[in-house]
Scaffold this motif. Structure first.
Motif, PDB file in Angstrom:
ATOM      1  N   LEU A 189       0.811  -1.217   0.000  1.00  0.00           N
ATOM      2  CA  LEU A 189       0.000   0.000   0.000  1.00  0.00           C
ATOM      3  C   LEU A 189       0.845   1.269   0.000  1.00  0.00           C
ATOM      4  N   LEU A 190       2.119   1.141   0.365  1.00  0.00           N
ATOM      5  CA  LEU A 190       2.974   2.323   0.426  1.00  0.00           C
ATOM      6  C   LEU A 190       3.738   2.571  -0.867  1.00  0.00           C
ATOM      7  N   ASP A 191       3.609   1.664  -1.815  1.00  0.00           N
ATOM      8  CA  ASP A 191       4.424   1.755  -3.031  1.00  0.00           C
ATOM      9  C   ASP A 191       4.100   2.979  -3.877  1.00  0.00           C
ATOM     10  N   SER A 192       2.870   3.456  -3.793  1.00  0.00           N
ATOM     11  CA  SER A 192       2.488   4.598  -4.631  1.00  0.00           C
ATOM     12  C   SER A 192       3.060   5.911  -4.125  1.00  0.00           C
ATOM     13  N   GLY A 193       3.498   5.957  -2.874  1.00  0.00           N
ATOM     14  CA  GLY A 193       4.078   7.175  -2.321  1.00  0.00           C
ATOM     15  C   GLY A 193       3.032   8.244  -2.071  1.00  0.00           C
ATOM     16  N   GLY A 194       3.498   9.439  -1.745  1.00  0.00           N
ATOM     17  CA  GLY A 194       2.577  10.544  -1.491  1.00  0.00           C
ATOM     18  C   GLY A 194       1.952  10.475  -0.108  1.00  0.00           C
ATOM     19  N   PRO A 195       0.762  11.033   0.051  1.00  0.00           N
ATOM     20  CA  PRO A 195       0.111  11.099   1.367  1.00  0.00           C
ATOM     21  C   PRO A 195      -0.137   9.742   2.016  1.00  0.00           C
ATOM     22  N   ILE A 196      -0.194   8.666   1.203  1.00  0.00           N
ATOM     23  CA  ILE A 196      -0.435   7.340   1.775  1.00  0.00           C
ATOM     24  C   ILE A 196       0.683   6.937   2.730  1.00  0.00           C
ATOM     25  N   LEU A 197       1.842   7.581   2.613  1.00  0.00           N
ATOM     26  CA  LEU A 197       2.961   7.253   3.493  1.00  0.00           C
ATOM     27  C   LEU A 197       2.703   7.689   4.934  1.00  0.00           C
ATOM     28  N   LEU A 198       1.674   8.484   5.132  1.00  0.00           N
ATOM     29  CA  LEU A 198       1.288   8.847   6.496  1.00  0.00           C
ATOM     30  C   LEU A 198       0.461   7.750   7.169  1.00  0.00           C
ATOM     31  N   LEU A 199       0.015   6.766   6.393  1.00  0.00           N
ATOM     32  CA  LEU A 199      -0.852   5.724   6.947  1.00  0.00           C
ATOM     33  C   LEU A 199      -0.193   4.938   8.077  1.00  0.00           C
ATOM     34  N   PRO A 200       1.030   4.418   7.906  1.00  0.00           N
ATOM     35  CA  PRO A 200       1.627   3.677   9.027  1.00  0.00           C
ATOM     36  C   PRO A 200       1.849   4.543  10.261  1.00  0.00           C
ATOM     37  N   VAL A 201       2.153   5.813  10.045  1.00  0.00           N
ATOM     38  CA  VAL A 201       2.314   6.722  11.186  1.00  0.00           C
ATOM     39  C   VAL A 201       0.988   6.875  11.921  1.00  0.00           C
ATOM     40  N   ALA A 202      -0.086   7.058  11.162  1.00  0.00           N
ATOM     41  CA  ALA A 202      -1.408   7.209  11.772  1.00  0.00           C
ATOM     42  C   ALA A 202      -1.800   5.954  12.546  1.00  0.00           C
ATOM     43  N   ILE A 203      -1.464   4.788  12.005  1.00  0.00           N
ATOM     44  CA  ILE A 203      -1.799   3.534  12.683  1.00  0.00           C
ATOM     45  C   ILE A 203      -1.107   3.455  14.038  1.00  0.00           C
ATOM     46  N   VAL A 204       0.188   3.721  14.045  1.00  0.00           N
ATOM     47  CA  VAL A 204       0.946   3.618  15.297  1.00  0.00           C
ATOM     48  C   VAL A 204       0.458   4.648  16.310  1.00  0.00           C
ATOM     49  N   LEU A 205       0.247   5.875  15.867  1.00  0.00           N
ATOM     50  CA  LEU A 205      -0.184   6.918  16.796  1.00  0.00           C
ATOM     51  C   LEU A 205      -1.569   6.625  17.370  1.00  0.00           C
ATOM     52  N   LEU A 206      -2.499   6.228  16.512  1.00  0.00           N
ATOM     53  CA  LEU A 206      -3.869   6.001  16.977  1.00  0.00           C
ATOM     54  C   LEU A 206      -3.962   4.814  17.933  1.00  0.00           C
ATOM     55  N   LEU A 207      -3.106   3.824  17.754  1.00  0.00           N
ATOM     56  CA  LEU A 207      -3.172   2.639  18.604  1.00  0.00           C
ATOM     57  C   LEU A 207      -2.315   2.748  19.858  1.00  0.00           C
ATOM     58  N   VAL A 208      -1.186   3.441  19.767  1.00  0.00           N
ATOM     59  CA  VAL A 208      -0.235   3.439  20.886  1.00  0.00           C
ATOM     60  C   VAL A 208      -0.402   4.647  21.808  1.00  0.00           C
ATOM     61  N   LEU A 209      -0.772   5.793  21.273  1.00  0.00           N
ATOM     62  CA  LEU A 209      -0.929   6.967  22.142  1.00  0.00           C
ATOM     63  C   LEU A 209      -1.923   6.730  23.283  1.00  0.00           C
ATOM     64  N   PRO A 210      -3.037   6.016  23.063  1.00  0.00           N
ATOM     65  CA  PRO A 210      -3.962   5.775  24.184  1.00  0.00           C
ATOM     66  C   PRO A 210      -3.391   4.895  25.292  1.00  0.00           C
ATOM     67  N   THR A 211      -2.215   4.301  25.082  1.00  0.00           N
ATOM     68  CA  THR A 211      -1.607   3.482  26.142  1.00  0.00           C
ATOM     69  C   THR A 211      -0.766   4.316  27.094  1.00  0.00           C
ATOM     70  N   THR A 212      -0.553   5.581  26.771  1.00  0.00           N
ATOM     71  CA  THR A 212       0.347   6.420  27.569  1.00  0.00           C
ATOM     72  C   THR A 212      -0.055   6.539  29.035  1.00  0.00           C
ATOM     73  N   PRO A 213      -1.347   6.688  29.375  1.00  0.00           N
ATOM     74  CA  PRO A 213      -1.688   6.875  30.791  1.00  0.00           C
ATOM     75  C   PRO A 213      -1.512   5.628  31.660  1.00  0.00           C
ATOM     76  N   ARG A 214      -1.315   4.468  31.089  1.00  0.00           N
ATOM     77  CA  ARG A 214      -1.250   3.235  31.875  1.00  0.00           C
ATOM     78  C   ARG A 214      -0.029   3.230  32.786  1.00  0.00           C
TER      79      ARG A 214
END
Length: 240
Positions: free
Chosen positions: A69-94
C-alpha cells in the motif's frame, strides 16, 4: 515536669510500592514518550492495555507494508504513522504494572523502527541515512536502559527535546508525504545525534568527576591521623 520532645518516626516506605514505582518509571522512560504523548496522557482517561495495542500497531504496519500500500508514495505514506499513533498513544496513561507490560518498550521501538524503514524505503530515502537514524535512536534507548539500571536517571528534558517516538514518526511521515524525506531525515538525524551524544557524554563525565571526588574525599578521611581528626573536630566545636 518537662519532658524531652520525641523525634517523629520517619515512615518506612513500602518495599512493594517502591518496586512498583521504580518499575513504572523505568518502563515509561524506555518508551521514550515525547511532548505530544505527555500532553495527551492526562486527557485519555485510564488508557488501554499497552502490550496488545502496541503489538497490533506493529502487525498492522507490517501488513500495510507487505500489501504494497505504500508503493504509490505521497500522502499514503502517512498511513503507518497514523496507525501507530492512533493505537499506541492511548496506552500512555497506563501504569505499566501488568505481567507482560515489560514488552511494551521493545514492541514500541520495533514499531517505530519498522515504520521509519518502511516509509524510507517507499520514499527512496538513502538507506545509510535510515540506518544512522535507527542507530542514533537505538543508542539513546540503550543509554537510557543502562543508566536507569545504575539508578542514574536521564533528565526529563532530554525526552522532550528528543521529540519522542510520536513526533519523530510524525516528522518523518510528513516529510515523506510532501516528497522531502531525505532532507528531513538528514536534519532530524543530525539534531538527534548532537542532542543525545552531548547529553550522554556530559552526564557520564559529570558522574565520573563526582565519583572521583567522592573517592578522593574518602581516601583523605582514611589517611587523616587521629590527631588531625581531633584537631579538626575541636576547631569545628569552637566555631560552633
Amino acid at each position: 515536669m518537662i519532658t524531652q520532645p520525641q523525634a517523629m518516626a520517619t515512615p518506612t516506605p513500602d518495599p512493594d510500592e517502591e518496586r512498583r514505582r521504580i518499575q513504572t518509571a523505568r518502563l515509561v522512560a524506555y518508551r521514550d514518550d515525547g511532548p505530544l504523548a505527555h500532553f495527551l496522557a492526562g486527557k485519555l482517561g485510564a488508557g488501554v492495555p499497552p502490550v496488545p495495542a502496541t503489538l497490533v500497531a506493529l502487525l498492522a504496519v507490517v501488513a500495510v507494508t507487505v500489501a504494497g500500500l505504500l508503493d504509490s508514495g505521497g500522502p499514503i505514506l502517512l498511513l503507518p504513522v497514523a496507525i501507530v499513533l492512533l493505537l499506541v498513544l492511548p496506552t500512555t496513561p497506563r501504569d505499566h504494572l501488568g505481567r507482560f507490560d515489560w514488552l511494551t518498550p521493545p514492541l514500541l521501538r520495533a514499531a517505530e523502527f519498522f515504520t521509519v524503514i518502511a516509509i524510507g524505503l517507499a520514499a527512496d530515502a538513502p538507506k545509510w541515512l535510515l540506518f544512522v537514524l535507527v542507530y542514533v535512536v537505538g543508542y539513546h534507548t540503550y543509554d537510557t536502559v543502562y543508566r536507569t539500571r545504575q539508578s542514574i536517571w536521564p533528565p526529563a528534558w532530554v525526552f522532550r527535546a528528543g521529540l519522542g517516538w510520536e513526533l519523530r514518526l510524525l516528522v518523518i511521515g510528513a516529510g515523506a508525504a510532501f516528497g522531502v524525506l531525505t532532507p528531513v531525515l538528514a536534519v532530524l538525524t543530525a539534531y538527534l545525534f548532537v542532542l543525545f551524544a552531548v547529553e550522554s557524554v556530559t552526564s557520564w563525565v559529570r558522574l565520573d568527576k563526582a565519583s572521583a571526588q567522592a573517592g578522593a574525599d574518602a581516601e583523605q578521611d582514611l589517611e587523616a591521623s587521629p590527631e588531625d581528626a581531633l584537631e579538626q573536630a575541636t576547631g569545628e566545636a569552637e566555631k560552633g
